[in-house]
Enzyme design. Structure first.
Site, PDB file in Angstrom:
ATOM      1  N   HIS A 190       0.794  -1.227   0.000  1.00 56.48           N
ATOM      2  CA  HIS A 190       0.000   0.000   0.000  1.00 56.48           C
ATOM      3  C   HIS A 190       0.829   1.280   0.000  1.00 56.48           C
ATOM      4  CE1 HIS A 190      -3.411  -2.712   0.626  1.00 56.48           C
ATOM      5  NE2 HIS A 190      -3.988  -1.813  -0.137  1.00 56.48           N
ATOM      6  N   GLU A 432     -12.188  -9.649  -5.482  1.00 52.13           N
ATOM      7  CA  GLU A 432     -10.752  -9.776  -5.194  1.00 52.13           C
ATOM      8  C   GLU A 432     -10.418 -11.096  -4.509  1.00 52.13           C
ATOM      9  OE1 GLU A 432      -9.534  -6.402  -2.817  1.00 52.13           O
ATOM     10  OE2 GLU A 432     -11.383  -6.394  -1.692  1.00 52.13           O
ATOM     11  N   ASP A 456      -5.323  -7.992  -4.898  1.00 51.04           N
ATOM     12  CA  ASP A 456      -5.638  -9.104  -4.005  1.00 51.04           C
ATOM     13  C   ASP A 456      -6.015 -10.349  -4.791  1.00 51.04           C
ATOM     14  OD1 ASP A 456      -5.172  -8.253  -1.345  1.00 51.04           O
ATOM     15  OD2 ASP A 456      -6.832  -6.850  -1.553  1.00 51.04           O
ATOM     16  N   CYS A 503      -9.960  -2.005 -10.476  1.00 53.32           N
ATOM     17  CA  CYS A 503      -9.354  -0.915  -9.716  1.00 53.32           C
ATOM     18  C   CYS A 503      -8.026  -1.347  -9.098  1.00 53.32           C
ATOM     19  CB  CYS A 503     -10.304  -0.376  -8.655  1.00 53.32           C
ATOM     20  SG  CYS A 503     -10.764  -1.610  -7.438  1.00 53.32           S
TER      21      CYS A 503
END
Ligand code: PEP
Ligand code: MG
Length: 576
Positions: A190, A432, A456, A503
């Site tokens: 992240h 995901e 993910d 996304c």
């Protein structure tokens, strides 16, 4: 010749500046001897003064943000720095044994920490942590290492760190931080994702060599190639200054694509949206011509603070984004905490596999107080724009149904109490987790849209931790297994008349884009910096051609084959 390190180019761009080294690990000083003990004592006193100033600054910020009571802990830290017992013990040791100050302080504070840890009184035992914190700060000052308050950096720099947490990244002062490099991490960690939304160059996973970089040395961060140069020669410096100028020129050229629609060469229209994490990202998204917000990672609103954001605070944030996007679609994802995104103040139990644990919606269903507060804030904000609500990490249908039920309850209650809520709010979900991808046909009956979270989806399909660079070779977005799952999701949604986006990072990947286009993806949501190159590429592609080419790609044997296939096809089409 400069020393070179190779890492993963996590957020493109070039930066040339002095390094500021952050020290995240406990550092144990080595005993060394000094020739002039008095000088060493003076150095020690200087470091104390520096630490005092740092603590004063942090105390003032803490008082403003958290209130006087919480800031009082720093008063205690200042008292430790004035403790004659500690100071005299260290100075005596430096004078008598001619040892270095780092070592003398470390040894003396260890003795204090041990003594305090043995005490009955709990509040005195807790002082041990304060002594550790304060002596660590002074040792950092002695070593010329930045202590960790990232919002306080005042000079242009490149941050060098073992790792940066997402909340570290959120605190970076972008007026001066030109980029960062970390020892560990991957493209989909992240902090890498945040670097892309902040549009600052970043290299992650550069390996243990990062530890040898000294604060103050000049570094060249080439986050296009993933190369870091330490102490470049004048020739190297000139070369990279040129490269940086070229990069900046190309960026300026791409601006012509900002105001245009996203249409393939044969007229097939798609939507290019932006991923955001902070309110400041909205302006970046608009500047780069985003047609929508495809993913607002709301967890970043919960980070870098000491308690949960209130309903009112959240309402203001969502309203701001919706108004700023002026009627363009805004997909807001409910809290996705867990995995590498921690919230220390929530005091969640430590899990041995946090990415497989109580993350995101799983946690929200367990903590309805937190979940309902967010849903109310979203519903109240809905009348200020085109809001779509999205739930993350859904594995089974019952989770979607439960989340929708809670949302409907909150909506009913708000309306009953006279609050205005938008009539129709699309409610969708992330795909995901492989179970959701495989049974997308079932979910498509109950969700208004899907957004595929490839970061993910790839980690869970390949069983490869997205934070672990030793298995990063398994991050294979073009692997037929991933592409087949994506095709299945798109087809299942289409059969129910629903739209699908991606996304995850794959949406902005120039090799993946032709395939996703050919598979019939409706929306591509990516970090702001990727939008213009993506739009330029789509403008050069034939949707008709890629419909059949993506079918061929799906029958190839592996990631590499697909990658070369796409690149060959792109080249062939450019040269025709
Ligand atoms: C994803 O998993 O692809 C995604 C977009 O969500 P996050 O990266 O926040 O987990
Ligand atoms: Mg995800």
């Amino acid at each position: 010749m400069a020393k070179q390190l190779q890492g993963i180019a996590a957020s493109p761009g070039l930066a040339i500046a002095r390094a500021v080294v952050l020290d995240a690990e406990a550092y144990v000083p080595v005993r060394g001897s000094v020739e002039q003990p008095e000088r060493e004592v003076a150095r020690f006193r200087d470091a104390i003064r520096q630490a005092q100033a740092e603590i004063e600054r942090i105390r003032a910020v803490a008082e403003e943000k958290l209130g006087a009571e919480k800031a009082a802990i720093f008063e205690g830290h200042l008292l430790i720095l004035e403790d004659p017992d500690l100071i005299e013990t260290v100075e005596e040791r430096i004078r008598e044994e001619a040892v270095n100050a780092e070592y003398a302080l470390y040894e003396a504070s260890q003795t204090f920490i041990e003594a305090l840890s043995q005490l009955e009184d709990e509040s005195l035992r807790e002082r041990a942590a304060d002594v550790r914190d304060v002596s660590g700060r002074v040792i950092n000052a002695l070593r010329g290492v930045q202590g960790g308050d990232l919002s306080q950096l005042a000079e242009e720099c490149v941050i060098v760190a073992p790792d940066l947490t997402p909340s570290d990244t959120a605190q970076l002062n972008l007026d001066v931080v030109r980029g960062f490099v970390t020892e560990i991490g991957s493209r989909t960690s992240h902090s890498a994702i945040m670097a892309r939304s902040l549009d600052i160059p970043a290299i992650v996973g550069a390996g243990a060599g990062v530890r040898d970089i000294a604060s103050g040395s000049v570094v060249v961060l080439d986050a296009v190639e993933g190369v870091l140069l330490v102490d470049p020669s004048p020739e190297e410096l000139a070369l990279y200054q040129d490269k940086k100028a070229q990069y900046d020129r190309r960026k300026a050229e791409l601006r012509q694509w900002a105001g245009r629609a996203s249409v393939s060469a044969d007229g097939h229209r798609v939507e290019i949206a932006a991923n955001i994490g902070k309110l400041e990202d909205v302006q970046k998204a608009l500047d780069n011509g985003a047609e929508a917000i495809g993913l607002f990672r709301t967890e970043f609103l919960y980070m870098g603070r000491s308690d949960l954001p209130t309903e009112e605070e959240q309402f203001q944030s969502y309203k701001y984004v919706l108004e700023k996007m002026a009627g363009k679609p805004v997909v807001i994802r409910t809290l996705d905490i867990g995995g590498d995104k921690e919230l220390p103040y929530m005091d969640l139990p430590k899990e041995s596999n946090p990415f497989l644990g109580q993350r995101a919606l799983r946690l929200c269903l367990e903590r309805p107080d937190v979940f309902r507060t967010q849903l109310r804030a979203l519903l109240r904000a809905s009348r200020y724009g085109n809001l779509k609500i999205m739930f993350p990490m859904i594995a089974v249908l019952e989770e979607l149904q439960e989340a929708k039920k809670i949302l409907a309850e909150e909506k009913r209650q708000l309306i009953a109490s006279g609050v205005e809520v938008a009539d129709s709010i699309e409610v969708g979900m992330m795909i995901e987790i492989p179970s959701a991808a495989v049974s997308a046909d079932l979910f498509a009956k109950e969700a208004d849209f899907f957004s595929i979270g490839t970061n993910d989806l790839i980690q869970y399909t390949m069983a490869a931790d997205r934070m672990n660079e030793t298995v990063s070779y398994l991050y294979q977005p073009y692997h037929p297994s991933i592409l087949r799952l994506i095709r299945h999701v798109i087809d299942a949604a289409r059969a129910e008349g629903k739209w699908v986006g991606v996304c995850g990072e794959m949406a902005g990947d120039l090799t993946a884009i032709p395939l996703l286009l050919g598979l019939g993806l409706h929306e591509f949501s990516m970090s702001a910096g990727s939008i213009l190159p993506a739009r330029e590429l789509i403008g050069s592609l034939s949707f008709g051609d890629w419909q059949s080419l993506s079918k061929q790609a799906l029958s190839l044997r592996g990631h590499r084959e697909v990658q070369s296939f796409v690149q060959e096809q792109l080249q062939r089409r450019v040269s025709v």
